[in-house]
Design a protein around this motif. Structure first.
Motif, mmCIF file in Angstrom:
data_model
loop_
_atom_site.group_PDB
_atom_site.id
_atom_site.type_symbol
_atom_site.label_atom_id
_atom_site.label_comp_id
_atom_site.label_asym_id
_atom_site.label_seq_id
_atom_site.Cartn_x
_atom_site.Cartn_y
_atom_site.Cartn_z
ATOM 1 N N UNK A 145 0.850 -1.211 0.000
ATOM 2 C CA UNK A 145 0.000 0.000 0.000
ATOM 3 C C UNK A 145 0.879 1.253 0.000
ATOM 4 N N UNK A 146 0.426 2.290 -0.654
ATOM 5 C CA UNK A 146 1.180 3.544 -0.703
ATOM 6 C C UNK A 146 0.264 4.708 -0.352
ATOM 7 N N UNK A 147 0.872 5.716 0.272
ATOM 8 C CA UNK A 147 0.127 6.920 0.632
ATOM 9 C C UNK A 147 0.907 8.141 0.168
ATOM 10 N N UNK A 148 0.228 9.023 -0.571
ATOM 11 C CA UNK A 148 0.814 10.268 -1.048
ATOM 12 C C UNK A 148 -0.086 11.406 -0.581
ATOM 13 N N UNK A 149 0.397 12.159 0.419
ATOM 14 C CA UNK A 149 -0.438 13.181 1.057
ATOM 15 C C UNK A 149 -0.903 14.251 0.083
ATOM 16 N N UNK A 150 -0.152 14.506 -0.972
ATOM 17 C CA UNK A 150 -0.506 15.577 -1.908
ATOM 18 C C UNK A 150 -1.603 15.174 -2.877
ATOM 19 N N UNK A 151 -1.907 13.894 -2.952
ATOM 20 C CA UNK A 151 -2.929 13.432 -3.891
ATOM 21 C C UNK A 151 -4.261 13.225 -3.169
ATOM 22 N N UNK A 152 -5.288 13.873 -3.707
ATOM 23 C CA UNK A 152 -6.606 13.758 -3.100
ATOM 24 C C UNK A 152 -7.104 12.310 -3.164
ATOM 25 N N UNK A 153 -7.726 11.859 -2.102
ATOM 26 C CA UNK A 153 -8.252 10.499 -1.967
ATOM 27 C C UNK A 153 -7.168 9.451 -1.746
ATOM 28 N N UNK A 154 -5.894 9.862 -1.733
ATOM 29 C CA UNK A 154 -4.842 8.882 -1.512
ATOM 30 C C UNK A 154 -4.977 8.219 -0.149
ATOM 31 N N UNK A 155 -5.377 8.986 0.851
ATOM 32 C CA UNK A 155 -5.509 8.432 2.200
ATOM 33 C C UNK A 155 -6.622 7.395 2.269
ATOM 34 N N UNK A 156 -7.765 7.708 1.672
ATOM 35 C CA UNK A 156 -8.865 6.749 1.664
ATOM 36 C C UNK A 156 -8.484 5.456 0.961
ATOM 37 N N UNK A 157 -7.754 5.579 -0.141
ATOM 38 C CA UNK A 157 -7.319 4.394 -0.879
ATOM 39 C C UNK A 157 -6.299 3.602 -0.067
ATOM 40 N N UNK A 158 -5.433 4.333 0.640
ATOM 41 C CA UNK A 158 -4.423 3.663 1.472
ATOM 42 C C UNK A 158 -5.088 2.813 2.551
ATOM 43 N N UNK A 159 -6.070 3.388 3.238
ATOM 44 C CA UNK A 159 -6.767 2.623 4.267
ATOM 45 C C UNK A 159 -7.545 1.449 3.663
ATOM 46 N N UNK A 160 -8.123 1.650 2.491
ATOM 47 C CA UNK A 160 -8.860 0.561 1.833
ATOM 48 C C UNK A 160 -7.916 -0.594 1.487
ATOM 49 N N UNK A 161 -6.717 -0.259 1.014
ATOM 50 C CA UNK A 161 -5.724 -1.297 0.688
ATOM 51 C C UNK A 161 -5.265 -2.026 1.947
ATOM 52 N N UNK A 162 -5.084 -1.269 3.039
ATOM 53 C CA UNK A 162 -4.697 -1.900 4.299
ATOM 54 C C UNK A 162 -5.778 -2.853 4.792
#
Length: 275
Positions: free
Chosen positions: A18-35
């Motif tokens: 899983x990867x998280x990029x704070x500058x990209x919108x929705x990246x956090x939601x996708x990161x948690x979904x992958x986790x």
């Protein structure tokens, strides 16, 4: 009997991690979904292995080991780098007392612009205005530009309509305003709408997909390569024997006339079958 292999979380630099990029919108939601997907796979693996071990050794079977909230938090931090990693470790909810749900809520608070995929309120009207102003400055000069504008515009405005912050008329007006630096294209879009939308009165809201289709034709009408298709009314086709398109060189005028007729037919069919 062979036992199911023990589940292993991917390494931090693994392509499947899983990867998280704070500058990209929705990246956090996708990161948690992958986790969450990895957590589910790990727990399923534990249950399957427990059943296999229980079947092979009826006595002294070890208990099922499902992930605890603290283990989930440590795994979530495992894939981060630099400042983000430190921010997550330093919040109080990273401690043993807080649940995984509380931890996630606090992390979302750290990145308000990252957005929650499940939260329809993540967008505001200012996001629509910024997008429209950006494209008004850049200019939507091709159908590629149109599609690049339409995808985020439709997504954002639809969510705002769902939560009552916009209406369909606002969506229509914003779409037209995006062509503000191209008044001739704006005019052509409205002309096509008035011609093709039954019962339309200027100022009425327009279905987004209908509006996008008319914008597509309006841009084609202003493309020099297609201009010759739209210049003449159908009644003038028989007078085109001596007219040549600059891009066609010295091609036979009969071929040109046939091409005009074919393109007009395709345009008419498109108008007649909007769906």
């Amino acid at each position: 009997m062979a036992t199911t292999p023990l589940f292993q979380f991917p390494y931090r630099r693994d392509d499947h991690a899983p990867t998280f990029e704070a500058r990209q919108r929705f990246s956090l939601g996708q990161y948690f979904a992958d986790l969450e997907k990895l957590f589910l796979q790990k727990d399923k693996n534990s249950i399957i292995r427990h059943g296999e071990i229980n079947e092979a050794h009826t006595n002294d079977t070890p208990p099922i080991t499902l992930l605890t909230d603290n283990e989930k938090k440590k795994i979530a931090v495992k894939y981060l780098y630099g400042e983000d990693r430190q921010y997550w470790i330093d919040i109080p909810e990273y401690s043993d007392d807080a649940s995984w749900t509380q931890f996630k809520a606090e992390i979302y608070g750290l990145y308000p612009e990252a957005g929650n995929l499940q939260d329809k309120r993540v967008f505001a009207v200012v996001d629509v205005n910024a997008l429209v102003n950006e494209w008004r400055m850049l200019g939507i000069t091709s159908n590629d530009d149109l599609e690049e504008f339409c995808l985020p515009y439709k997504y954002i405005t639809s969510r705002l309509i769902e939560v009552g912050k916009l209406c369909q008329l606002d969506q229509t007006r914003g779409f037209i305003e995006a062509f503000g630096s191209q008044p001739e294209v704006q005019k052509k879009i409205l002309e096509f709408v008035e011609r093709n939308v039954e019962g339309y009165f200027r100022g009425d809201p327009i279905d987004f997909y209908q509006l996008r289709k008319e914008a597509h034709w309006a841009l084609s009408a202003h493309d020099p390569y297609f201009q010759w298709i739209f210049d003449e009314p159908p009644s003038a086709l028989e007078e085109t024997n001596q007219i040549m398109s600059p891009r066609m060189g010295n091609r036979d005028s009969k071929t040109l006339m046939n091409m005009r007729g074919l393109m007009r037919l395709l345009y008419t069919l498109e108008e007649a079958n909007p769906n």
